[in-house]
Scaffold this motif. Structure first.
Motif, short mmCIF file in Angstrom:
data_model
loop_
_atom_site.label_atom_id
_atom_site.label_comp_id
_atom_site.label_asym_id
_atom_site.label_seq_id
_atom_site.Cartn_x
_atom_site.Cartn_y
_atom_site.Cartn_z
N GLY A 132 0.79 -1.21 0.00
CA GLY A 132 0.00 0.00 0.00
C GLY A 132 0.82 1.27 0.00
O GLY A 132 0.42 2.28 -0.60
N GLN A 133 1.97 1.24 0.63
CA GLN A 133 2.83 2.42 0.67
C GLN A 133 3.32 2.78 -0.74
O GLN A 133 3.32 3.95 -1.13
CB GLN A 133 4.01 2.17 1.60
CG GLN A 133 4.94 3.36 1.78
CD GLN A 133 6.02 3.06 2.82
OE1 GLN A 133 5.73 2.62 3.93
NE2 GLN A 133 7.27 3.29 2.45
N LEU A 169 0.48 4.30 -2.86
CA LEU A 169 0.24 5.72 -2.62
C LEU A 169 1.27 6.58 -3.33
O LEU A 169 0.94 7.65 -3.87
CB LEU A 169 0.25 6.00 -1.11
CG LEU A 169 -0.97 5.47 -0.34
CD1 LEU A 169 -0.72 5.56 1.16
CD2 LEU A 169 -2.22 6.24 -0.73
N GLU A 217 0.36 9.25 -6.36
CA GLU A 217 0.71 10.67 -6.25
C GLU A 217 1.46 11.14 -7.49
O GLU A 217 1.33 12.30 -7.90
CB GLU A 217 1.56 10.89 -5.01
CG GLU A 217 1.91 12.35 -4.76
CD GLU A 217 2.69 12.56 -3.47
OE1 GLU A 217 3.20 13.68 -3.27
OE2 GLU A 217 2.79 11.60 -2.67
N SER A 244 -7.12 1.54 3.68
CA SER A 244 -6.46 2.79 4.07
C SER A 244 -5.95 3.54 2.85
O SER A 244 -6.02 4.78 2.79
CB SER A 244 -5.30 2.49 5.02
OG SER A 244 -5.77 1.93 6.24
N VAL A 245 -5.43 2.81 1.88
CA VAL A 245 -5.01 3.44 0.62
C VAL A 245 -6.20 4.15 -0.03
O VAL A 245 -6.11 5.31 -0.45
CB VAL A 245 -4.42 2.40 -0.36
CG1 VAL A 245 -4.21 3.01 -1.75
CG2 VAL A 245 -3.10 1.86 0.18
N GLN A 249 -7.29 7.31 1.92
CA GLN A 249 -6.36 8.42 1.70
C GLN A 249 -6.55 9.02 0.32
O GLN A 249 -6.51 10.24 0.13
CB GLN A 249 -4.91 7.94 1.88
CG GLN A 249 -4.52 7.65 3.30
CD GLN A 249 -3.04 7.39 3.46
OE1 GLN A 249 -2.22 8.15 2.95
NE2 GLN A 249 -2.69 6.32 4.15
N LEU A 250 -6.76 8.15 -0.66
CA LEU A 250 -6.96 8.60 -2.03
C LEU A 250 -8.18 9.50 -2.14
O LEU A 250 -8.14 10.58 -2.73
CB LEU A 250 -7.11 7.36 -2.93
CG LEU A 250 -7.12 7.57 -4.44
CD1 LEU A 250 -5.80 8.16 -4.92
CD2 LEU A 250 -7.37 6.23 -5.14
N GLN A 263 -7.87 12.90 -0.47
CA GLN A 263 -7.08 13.84 -1.27
C GLN A 263 -7.88 14.41 -2.44
O GLN A 263 -7.39 15.25 -3.20
CB GLN A 263 -5.82 13.15 -1.79
CG GLN A 263 -4.84 12.78 -0.69
CD GLN A 263 -3.78 11.80 -1.16
OE1 GLN A 263 -3.76 11.38 -2.32
NE2 GLN A 263 -2.89 11.42 -0.25
#
Length: 224
Positions: A33-34, A37, A41, A61-62, A65-66, A69
């Protein structure tokens, strides 16, 4: 059309990448997942295939966050979890669709087509410029005098040109979109595929052409 595939099972990721590329998609494959992201971006994707159970940062969580944003990129959740509550959680977190493993390849491709079609607002999957028609579902390019099914790279490049006919598209942008961020492809390879597209346009009697602008890139223009 560029997709981000986020799947930590490497054998499955490799198989899915082969299937998607065989169906005229460009694919960036990441395994946690890191990393997902970071790629999201850096790149504007047409769609994301996202597993829930991921190392470092989980898929939900990804996704959250997406969406936090402000991104509206279509996301298909791909996971072994098939219980109703898991599907509801994924959809409520901002997923566009949900597909449980195991799945049929045909269904995966249909769901990808559906979610990317909604984003593009193209209910009939057709791009038109001049007397050219490009079918995004069948990869067929046609004019009143004939038609042909484009090879993978040529399809993606012409889709870019027809989607933004007045914009200059640099060789670097072609490489990044069609071959991927980590590709070591050189610009002369882009020229080879542009030459192939020009030949196809000529054979079909197209009334548009691909013009090269020095130190700028390529764009579609009407034949004079």
């Amino acid at each position: 059309m560029r997709l981000l595939l986020v799947e930590d099972e490497r054998s499955l990721s490799k198989a899915l990448t082969a299937i998607l590329e065989g169906n005229h998609y460009s694919v960036d494959a990441v395994y946690d997942g890191q990393e997902a992201l970071a790629y999201l971006e850096a790149t504007d994707y047409d769609g994301v295939i996202l597993d829930i159970m991921l190392p470092k940062v989980d898929g939900l969580s990804v996704l959250r966050q997406l969406r936090a944003q402000g991104s509206h990129v279509p996301v298909l959740m791909l996971t072994a979890k098939s219980e109703v509550e898991d599907r509801v959680l994924g959809l409520d977190s901002g997923a566009n669709d949900y597909l449980a493993k195991p799945f049929a390849t045909a269904e995966l491709l249909a769901r990808i087509r559906a979610m990317t079609r909604i984003r593009r607002g193209q209910g009939n999957n057709l791009l038109r410029r001049g007397n050219l028609t490009l079918d995004l579902a069948s990869f067929e390019l046609s004019t009143p005098t004939g038609s042909t099914r484009l090879p993978n790279k040529e399809f993606q490049m012409l889709e870019m040109l027809m989607s933004s006919p007045s914009a200059l598209i640099s060789a670097g942008r072609f490489i990044e979109t069609v071959w991927g961020l980590d590709s070591d492809v050189e610009t002369n390879v882009v020229w080879v595929h542009i030459s192939c597209l020009r030949r196809i346009l000529t054979e079909l009697g197209a009334d548009v052409q691909i013009r090269a602008v020095r130190n700028g890139g390529y764009r579609l223009e009407a034949v004079r």
